[in-house]
Design an enzyme around this catalytic site. Sequence first.
Site, PDB file in Angstrom:
ATOM      1  N   GLU A  11       0.027 -32.023 -31.768  1.00  0.00           N
ATOM      2  CA  GLU A  11       0.086 -30.700 -32.385  1.00  0.00           C
ATOM      3  C   GLU A  11      -0.675 -30.675 -33.704  1.00  0.00           C
ATOM      4  O   GLU A  11      -1.291 -29.664 -34.061  1.00  0.00           O
ATOM      5  CB  GLU A  11       1.540 -30.278 -32.592  1.00  0.00           C
ATOM      6  CG  GLU A  11       2.288 -29.939 -31.295  1.00  0.00           C
ATOM      7  CD  GLU A  11       2.707 -31.138 -30.458  1.00  0.00           C
ATOM      8  OE1 GLU A  11       2.618 -32.285 -30.972  1.00  0.00           O
ATOM      9  OE2 GLU A  11       3.122 -30.958 -29.305  1.00  0.00           O
ATOM     10  N   GLN A  53       3.269 -25.514 -27.517  1.00  0.00           N
ATOM     11  CA  GLN A  53       3.957 -25.248 -26.238  1.00  0.00           C
ATOM     12  C   GLN A  53       5.351 -24.635 -26.414  1.00  0.00           C
ATOM     13  O   GLN A  53       5.735 -23.753 -25.652  1.00  0.00           O
ATOM     14  CB  GLN A  53       4.006 -26.528 -25.416  1.00  0.00           C
ATOM     15  CG  GLN A  53       4.297 -26.295 -23.961  1.00  0.00           C
ATOM     16  CD  GLN A  53       3.894 -27.484 -23.120  1.00  0.00           C
ATOM     17  OE1 GLN A  53       4.648 -28.440 -22.990  1.00  0.00           O
ATOM     18  NE2 GLN A  53       2.707 -27.432 -22.549  1.00  0.00           N
ATOM     19  N   PHE A  54       6.079 -25.135 -27.379  1.00  0.00           N
ATOM     20  CA  PHE A  54       7.358 -24.536 -27.782  1.00  0.00           C
ATOM     21  C   PHE A  54       7.403 -24.585 -29.314  1.00  0.00           C
ATOM     22  O   PHE A  54       6.917 -25.556 -29.903  1.00  0.00           O
ATOM     23  CB  PHE A  54       8.547 -25.340 -27.242  1.00  0.00           C
ATOM     24  CG  PHE A  54       8.835 -25.130 -25.781  1.00  0.00           C
ATOM     25  CD1 PHE A  54       9.794 -24.211 -25.363  1.00  0.00           C
ATOM     26  CD2 PHE A  54       8.145 -25.850 -24.814  1.00  0.00           C
ATOM     27  CE1 PHE A  54      10.061 -24.015 -24.020  1.00  0.00           C
ATOM     28  CE2 PHE A  54       8.409 -25.660 -23.468  1.00  0.00           C
ATOM     29  CZ  PHE A  54       9.365 -24.742 -23.058  1.00  0.00           C
ATOM     30  N   ALA A  55       8.028 -23.582 -29.927  1.00  0.00           N
ATOM     31  CA  ALA A  55       8.116 -23.585 -31.391  1.00  0.00           C
ATOM     32  C   ALA A  55       8.798 -24.862 -31.884  1.00  0.00           C
ATOM     33  O   ALA A  55       8.536 -25.328 -32.983  1.00  0.00           O
ATOM     34  CB  ALA A  55       8.865 -22.355 -31.888  1.00  0.00           C
ATOM     35  N   TYR A 113       8.157 -27.669 -31.251  1.00  0.00           N
ATOM     36  CA  TYR A 113       7.208 -28.785 -31.345  1.00  0.00           C
ATOM     37  C   TYR A 113       6.130 -28.566 -32.385  1.00  0.00           C
ATOM     38  O   TYR A 113       5.101 -29.228 -32.363  1.00  0.00           O
ATOM     39  CB  TYR A 113       6.584 -29.049 -29.973  1.00  0.00           C
ATOM     40  CG  TYR A 113       7.606 -29.280 -28.895  1.00  0.00           C
ATOM     41  CD1 TYR A 113       8.778 -29.997 -29.172  1.00  0.00           C
ATOM     42  CD2 TYR A 113       7.437 -28.786 -27.612  1.00  0.00           C
ATOM     43  CE1 TYR A 113       9.739 -30.195 -28.202  1.00  0.00           C
ATOM     44  CE2 TYR A 113       8.396 -28.986 -26.633  1.00  0.00           C
ATOM     45  CZ  TYR A 113       9.542 -29.690 -26.933  1.00  0.00           C
ATOM     46  OH  TYR A 113      10.494 -29.887 -25.964  1.00  0.00           O
ATOM     47  N   HIS A 165      14.179 -26.654 -27.033  1.00  0.00           N
ATOM     48  CA  HIS A 165      13.406 -25.580 -26.399  1.00  0.00           C
ATOM     49  C   HIS A 165      13.969 -24.219 -26.784  1.00  0.00           C
ATOM     50  O   HIS A 165      13.851 -23.262 -26.028  1.00  0.00           O
ATOM     51  CB  HIS A 165      13.433 -25.681 -24.862  1.00  0.00           C
ATOM     52  CG  HIS A 165      12.902 -26.962 -24.330  1.00  0.00           C
ATOM     53  ND1 HIS A 165      13.661 -28.099 -24.234  1.00  0.00           N
ATOM     54  CD2 HIS A 165      11.667 -27.297 -23.868  1.00  0.00           C
ATOM     55  CE1 HIS A 165      12.927 -29.071 -23.724  1.00  0.00           C
ATOM     56  NE2 HIS A 165      11.725 -28.626 -23.497  1.00  0.00           N
TER      57      HIS A 165
HETATM   58  C1  LIG Z   1       6.106 -32.793 -29.675  1.00  0.00           C
HETATM   59  C2  LIG Z   1       6.122 -32.273 -28.285  1.00  0.00           C
HETATM   60  N1  LIG Z   1       5.053 -31.608 -27.810  1.00  0.00           N
HETATM   61  C3  LIG Z   1       5.060 -31.099 -26.563  1.00  0.00           C
HETATM   62  C4  LIG Z   1       6.141 -31.242 -25.736  1.00  0.00           C
HETATM   63  C5  LIG Z   1       6.166 -30.609 -24.348  1.00  0.00           C
HETATM   64  N2  LIG Z   1       6.053 -31.624 -23.317  1.00  0.00           N
HETATM   65  C6  LIG Z   1       7.149 -32.170 -22.733  1.00  0.00           C
HETATM   66  S1  LIG Z   1       6.781 -33.356 -21.635  1.00  0.00           S
HETATM   67  C7  LIG Z   1       5.117 -33.157 -21.876  1.00  0.00           C
HETATM   68  C8  LIG Z   1       4.144 -34.018 -21.141  1.00  0.00           C
HETATM   69  C9  LIG Z   1       4.311 -35.478 -21.420  1.00  0.00           C
HETATM   70  O1  LIG Z   1       3.503 -36.229 -20.562  1.00  0.00           O
HETATM   71  P1  LIG Z   1       3.574 -37.808 -20.512  1.00  0.00           P
HETATM   72  O2  LIG Z   1       3.676 -38.346 -21.886  1.00  0.00           O
HETATM   73  O3  LIG Z   1       2.439 -38.282 -19.696  1.00  0.00           O
HETATM   74  O4  LIG Z   1       4.964 -38.146 -19.814  1.00  0.00           O
HETATM   75  P2  LIG Z   1       5.425 -37.869 -18.309  1.00  0.00           P
HETATM   76  O5  LIG Z   1       6.059 -36.523 -18.286  1.00  0.00           O
HETATM   77  O6  LIG Z   1       4.234 -37.952 -17.455  1.00  0.00           O
HETATM   78  O7  LIG Z   1       6.431 -38.930 -18.000  1.00  0.00           O
HETATM   79  C10 LIG Z   1       4.884 -32.151 -22.823  1.00  0.00           C
HETATM   80  C11 LIG Z   1       3.548 -31.708 -23.265  1.00  0.00           C
HETATM   81  C12 LIG Z   1       7.242 -31.950 -26.283  1.00  0.00           C
HETATM   82  N3  LIG Z   1       8.353 -32.169 -25.560  1.00  0.00           N
HETATM   83  N4  LIG Z   1       7.201 -32.451 -27.528  1.00  0.00           N
END
Ligand SMILES: Cc1ncc(C[n+]2csc(CCOP(=O)(O)OP(=O)(O)O)c2C)c(N)n1
Lengths: 337, 337, 410, 410
Positions: B60, B82-84, B86, B129
Amino acid sequence: MARKTMIEAIRDAMDVCMGRDENVVVFGEDVGFFGGVFRCTQGLQKKYGHTRCFDTPINESGIVGAAMGMAAYGLRPCIEIQFADYFYPAYDQIVSEAARIRYRSNGDFTAQITIRMPTGGGIFGGQTHSQSPEALFTHVSGLKTVVPSNPYDAKGLLIASIEDDDPVIFLEPKRLYNGPFDGHHGRPITPWSKHDLSEAPDGHYIVPLGRAAIRRAGARATIIAYGTMVHVCLAAVQEAGIDAEVIDLRTLLPLDLETITQSVRKTGRCVVVHEATLTSGFGAELAALIQEECFFHLEAPVRRVTGWDTPYPHAQEWDYFPGPTRIGQALAAVLEV
Amino acid sequence: MARKTMIEAIRDAMDVCMGRDENVVVFGEDVGFFGGVFRCTQGLQKKYGHTRCFDTPINESGIVGAAMGMAAYGLRPCIEIQFADYFYPAYDQIVSEAARIRYRSNGDFTAQITIRMPTGGGIFGGQTHSQSPEALFTHVSGLKTVVPSNPYDAKGLLIASIEDDDPVIFLEPKRLYNGPFDGHHGRPITPWSKHDLSEAPDGHYIVPLGRAAIRRAGARATIIAYGTMVHVCLAAVQEAGIDAEVIDLRTLLPLDLETITQSVRKTGRCVVVHEATLTSGFGAELAALIQEECFFHLEAPVRRVTGWDTPYPHAQEWDYFPGPTRIGQALAAVLEV
Amino acid sequence: MDKKKSLSLHVPEPAVRPGDTPDFSNVTIPKAGSVRRPPVDVAPEEVRDLAFSIIRVLNRQGEAVGPWSDLLSPDELRTGLRHIMTLRAFDARMMIAHRQGKTSFYMQNLGEEAIACAFQKALSPGDMNFPTYRQTGLLIASDYPLVDMMNQIFSNERDPLKGRQLPVMYSSRSHGFFSISGNLATQFVQAVGWAMASAIKNDTKIAAAWIGDGSTAESDFHAGLVFASTYKAPVVLNIVNNQWAISTFQGIARGGGGTFAARGHGFGIPSLRVDGNDYLAVRAVAKWAIDRARANLGPTLIEYVTYRAGAHSTSDDPTAYRPKAESDSWPLGDPVIRLKTHLITIGEWSKERHKQAEAEIADTVVAAQKEAEKHGTLHTGGHPSVRNMFEGVYAEMPPHLRRQRQQAGY
Amino acid sequence: MDKKKSLSLHVPEPAVRPGDTPDFSNVTIPKAGSVRRPPVDVAPEEVRDLAFSIIRVLNRQGEAVGPWSDLLSPDELRTGLRHIMTLRAFDARMMIAHRQGKTSFYMQNLGEEAIACAFQKALSPGDMNFPTYRQTGLLIASDYPLVDMMNQIFSNERDPLKGRQLPVMYSSRSHGFFSISGNLATQFVQAVGWAMASAIKNDTKIAAAWIGDGSTAESDFHAGLVFASTYKAPVVLNIVNNQWAISTFQGIARGGGGTFAARGHGFGIPSLRVDGNDYLAVRAVAKWAIDRARANLGPTLIEYVTYRAGAHSTSDDPTAYRPKAESDSWPLGDPVIRLKTHLITIGEWSKERHKQAEAEIADTVVAAQKEAEKHGTLHTGGHPSVRNMFEGVYAEMPPHLRRQRQQAGY
Ligand SMILES: Cc1ncc(C[n+]2csc(CCOP(=O)(O)OP(=O)(O)O)c2C)c(N)n1
Ligand SMILES: Cc1ncc(C[n+]2csc(CCOP(=O)(O)OP(=O)(O)O)c2C)c(N)n1
Ligand SMILES: [Mg+2]
Ligand SMILES: [Mg+2]
C-alpha cells in the site's frame, strides 16, 4: 540529590525497570552505544549489555513489529521512535497489531510495549521534527496515551507505562527535555533544577496512568492541557491575572474525566489547549465530552487553542505555536460571555 | 437508463475521467484484469489498456508512493486501497508526502491523487474488513475526505475528487455498494434501482466537494451523518416519528459548517452519528464545532451515536453497529431535555 | 545438532569506537581499472559480481585507468572539479552561518561531494531526481543559483519555500530536484512512480532515486525495488553508503548481506558498486545506468562507497561514537584531491590554477551569501510573511483555514 | 544509445487467462533427488543455486530419492498422510458449512496441505509459528482439537476467541500458533522479534514466519529480512508461493527476480526452494532450516512452490481470472496423492487402507462438527455474550469502556 531534567528522569525510569525486570529491553535507532539523539538511553547499553539495549536498523515498522514478537515471547520492550514525526511507517504495527492483539487473541497474546517518542515543536525542527500526533493514537482502541509535563511525572509515568500490560504511547515533549518552557521563546531557558517537579526520587515509584493533576487551583475557568502546554498555560494564567484552574491531563487515554468535569462544573468555563492541529485534534474529544457532561454548568462554549491546520512551519514556528497570548485571549473570551 | 448501483456509479466516474483526461490512471491490488474485489474497476483495463489500469504488488505504501511520483510527473492517479483497514502501511506516504507536498515545495510539486477505499462494516467482515478510519484523515492538514451515501453523489463526488488538485481520501461505504441500508440487517436488501438517488446521469457531472446535503428537512432536532449512517438515520427518524433534520455531510473536510450551524441554530438539538469508534472520532470534531458555533442555540448537549471503543467484532457486529434503535434513543434523549 | 545448546543474540558492532585506532582493513578495495564494463543490455544474472566489487577509475597516481575511464574531456573534468569545490565551499560557509545563528540547521556533504555532482552531469534535461538531504551536489551541478539555496537556508523573504521547510530541504522542479522529505526513504518509491509515469506517457525522461545506507532498511526502499522490478521502470536507484547513519554504523542496516548493492539481486536488478570518491568512476557508472534506463531496459541499482567525513548534521557530534581521525584514514581518499590530482597528472590543471579556483569559488559563495543576507536570515531582516503559513496547504484555501488565518490576524 | 526512443511501461501478465489452455511449460521442474543437500553450517554464498532450483524427494513413481530423502519412518509418513487428509476433509466440511450459512467466511488450504503439516512436525514443543490464514495445517499437525477450530469458525459460545475474530483467524499459544492478523505481512517481522527474544533470553526455542507470494511485496517482509539478517535471529522465514494472490499472478509480486527465494540473497540469508506438494521434501528442508536456527546459525528463507487449487476465499471465484482447469495441469501434482502413492510404493499403505482412513477421518470431522454445532453456529444457537465485545480491549476495563458497556445494556 534527586533533581533531574526530563531526560535524566526518563533515563532513570528505564534504568529502574531494566534493573528490576530482566524482561525489559530497550531499543531503537541510535539508542545503543550513542544513547539516543536526545541521550535518553545513555549508559543503558553499558550497564545492561548490548542484548538488552541496542541500535536497530532504520525501520520503524520493524522496531514495533519486533517488539510485538518479543512481547508475545514474554519480554517487555520499551522502544524509541526517534521523533514522533516518524511513527507513521509503524502505524500498521501499532494499530492493527499492538492495539488489537489482546482482543483478537482473547488474551492468548499481549503487547506489553512502551513506545517512546519525542513530540512537539519549539526547537525550529520544521514540519518533520515538531509534530504532536496524540489524536492519531487516542482514536485507536487498545492503546494508552501518556504525555508527561515534568521530570517527576515523566519518571513515574514511564515506569507505570513499562509495567503496564497494554501498549502505551509515551509522548515526550522535546521542548521540555532540558527545562520547563512557558512559551516565551525570547527569554533564556530556565533549567529544571529550579522547578519543584524536577525532584524525582531515585528508585522505583509510579505515577498511575489515567489520573490528571491540578497544577493550579482556580475558580473562574478551567484550562485543560498536557505536556509543554501546561507550562505555557500556567504562564498565561499568571500574566492574565485570572483565577483559572489548570489541569495537566498526563494521560490522555484512559482519560481522567472526573477531574475535568468536577473542575468545569465548578468554573463553568473551559479552554482546551494543545499544540497539535485543531481539526480532529484531541481537543475536539475534550470539548465534545465536556459539553456532553457539563452542558448545564457551562456559561460559555469550550474554546480550543491549538496549532493551526497547517503543517508545522519552520520559520513561522512561533506564529504557529499556541503561546501565552493566544491562550490569554481565549481565557478572556470565555470569561466575557 | 441512468439508474446505477454505487459500484456502477463509481466505475462510471472513473470511466468518464479516464475518457476525458489521458493523465488519469487507475491502479491497485486486483484492480486490473479482475476489476477489483468489489468490481469497481471492472472493464477499465480492457477499455483503456493495461498501462492506464493495472494490478499492483501488495504494498500500500508503494501504491501511494508510486502515485505520488506519478502526480509529480503530471498524471492524475485514482488508486484503490482494497479495504480501508489496509491503508495503515501507506499512512506515511499519505500524511508526510501527499498531504504536505504542495505546502513544503511551495506548489512546485502537487499530489492530485484520489485514494479510494471501501469502508465500514455490516458485512461480517470482522475487525479487518469493517473499519471507518475517517478521523485519521481529517486530522491531517492537506487532505480532503469524502464519503458518499448514494450513487448520484458517489459519481459526482468521485469525478470532483479526481479533478481536484489536492489529495482526496474517498471512502466508499461497502454496505451501500449494492443497495441502500437502513440498519435493519434482518430484512432483505433493497436494490438501488428503487432509490431516487440511484439516478446518476451518464457522462460528466460533479457534486462539488465541501457541500453537505439536507436529506430530510426537520424542525425539532438535527442529525448529522455520512455514508451508510445517512440511511440508518433516516430510518430511525421515520420510526421515531420525530421531525428531525438529517444532514448528509458528503465531504468531511472541507466541512460545510454553514449548513450544520444553520440547522442546529434552528433546531437547538443535535445528534452526530458515525460508525467509527467514539473517542477522537470525527463526531468529536463535529460536537466541538457545534458547541463552539451554536452554544446559545443549543437546548441540549450534542450527543454522539457511534461504534464502541473496541475493535470491530465479528460475531457481535450488529451489537457494535450504531443501528436505528440507538439513534432513536439519542434523539429521544436530546428532545427530553 | 545439539538441541540443548542455548541461543544468543548477535548484535553487530563496528570494529572501532572513540579512543580506538581507525581501521578499514576489512574494506577490500580492488585496484582501479580492474572491474569489467559490461554492455548496458547485459542480463542481470551476468553482473552479480559487480555488486561485490568496487568500480574505480582513478588510481593512486591520479591516472584514469580501465574500461570505465574513457569518458570525459578536460573541460568536463574541470567543470566537475569546480562543482565539488563549490559544494565544499558552500558547505563550509553555511556551517559558519549556522554557528552565527543565521539558520537553525545545516547538513553538509563533506567527503561525498563527487557523487551527486557527477551523477547530475550524466542526466539529461527533464530527468528528475528524488534526493535525500545529502545530494546538494545535484543542484550545484545543475547550476541552481547559490543565492536561492541560501535564501532557503536562511528562511528569508526570498526563500523559494516561504520559510516552511527545514534548511537544505530544497525543491526545484525546473532543476530536476524533487522536494526533499524529512521522512526517510519515501522518495525512493516516488522516483519509481515518476519513472513509471514517464513510461506510461511514452516519454524519454528517466528518474533517479536516492537513499542513504541506513535508510535502505526502511520499508519504502523495498517498495521501490518491488515496483521498479515489476514494471521495469526507467529509474536509477542510488544508495549512498557513507558508512554511517547518524551514530549507527552500516553493519546494522546491511546485516549479513555483504553489500547494499546485493539487495538488488533478489529482484533481478543489475547492481553495481562504485568508488563514490572517484568523480570519473561515478560519472561512468551513472551514465551506464542512465543509458540503460533510457533504452527501456529497466532499473539499475548503484551503491556508492564513500565516507561521511562530517557530522550527521549541525545537531550531531560524531566524536561520541567514532574515532576522531577515522575520516582521515578512509581508504578511498578525498574526492576533491583525487580529481585535482588527476587533472594535474594529465596536464590539465596546476596547483596555482587550483588555488586561484579556490579563491574564485570562495568569492562566488561569499557574494551569494551577501546577496542572500540582504533578504534576511532566520532571526534578522526580511522574512516570509506569516500569511504564507496558511497558504499552499490546498490549491484553494478552504473556509476553516481562512478563518484561522483571520484569527491569527493575517 | 538512441535517446529519442520512447519508453513504455512493462506490465507483467500471466501466460493464460480464462478460456485459454493452462500452460506451465515455463515452470522448470528439476528431477526429484537431483538437488544437493549442504551441511546446515554452510556459508550462504555457497548455496545461491538452491534459490533457483526446486528440492524434490518424491519422483513420479512415488519413490523417495536423493540426498533429502532419508528422513521419515513409515509411521511418521502415515501420520503425515493422516494430517493432510484431515485438513482436506476439514476444509471440505467447512466449505459446506459456509454454504449452509453456519459461518460468514472460510479459507481453504486445497493443494497446499503438505506444507504446514510437514513443517509443524519438524518443530519442537515451545517453538512458535507466526502464520497466515492458509497454514491451518500447523494446528492440525499439532493435534489442536478440530472442535475448537470449528467453534472459532462458527463464532459459537465455545469460540476460544469469543466471536471477535473472522473465521479461521485462530490463535493458540499452547500449540505454537500466533494469532492471525487480517493485515498481511505484519507477522513476518513479529516472528523475527520473537526469535530475537528467545536469543536474548538464551533460550533454545525458535520461531517460524509465514507469508504468501503476493504478500512478500509488503513492507514488513523487508523489515523481517532486515532484522533477521542483522541480528542473525533463530527464525525460519517461509514463503508459500501458491502462484496467486487473489486474482493477481505471482509475476506481479516477483517482478524480475526469478524466484521469491532469491529475495534472501541481498541479505546473505541462505534461501532454498522446495516442492511444496512433496511432504517428504518439505519436511526435510524444514528440518534443515530449523536445525540451522537452533544451532544459532541464523535465519533461513524457504520458498514452497505449490498451487492454490481452490478459490482465494469464500468471497472469490477464480474462474473470473484464470482457466478453470489450471489446477489440474499443475505439474507438481497433488500432495495427498503423492504421499499416498509413496506409502503404497514402499509397501506401507494400500488403496483399501486409504479408503478406510478417508472414512475414519470423515467420521472424526463430522463428529467434531456435531459437537461444535451443539454450541451454536453464526446465526443459530449458543453465541458469545455481547459483554465479550467490551472485554479484553485492555487488561483492565477502563472507565470509558465500562460506561459504554453499560450504555449497551451489558
Ligand atoms: C495490508 C493488506 N493489504 C491487502 C489485503 C487484502 N488481501 C487479503 S489476502 C490478499 C492476497 C494475498 O496473497 P498471498 O500473499 O499470495 O497469499 P495467498 O492468499 O495466496 O495464500 C490480499 C491482497 C490485506 N489483507 N492486508
Ligand atoms: C522515517 C524516519 N526515521 C528516522 C529519521 C531520523 N533520521 C534522520 S537521518 C537518519 C540517518 C540516515 O542515515 P543514512 O540513510 O545512512 O543517510 P546519511 O545521513 O548517512 O546520508 C535518521 C535515523 C527520519 N528522518 N525519518
Ligand atoms: Mg549513511
Ligand atoms: Mg499466494
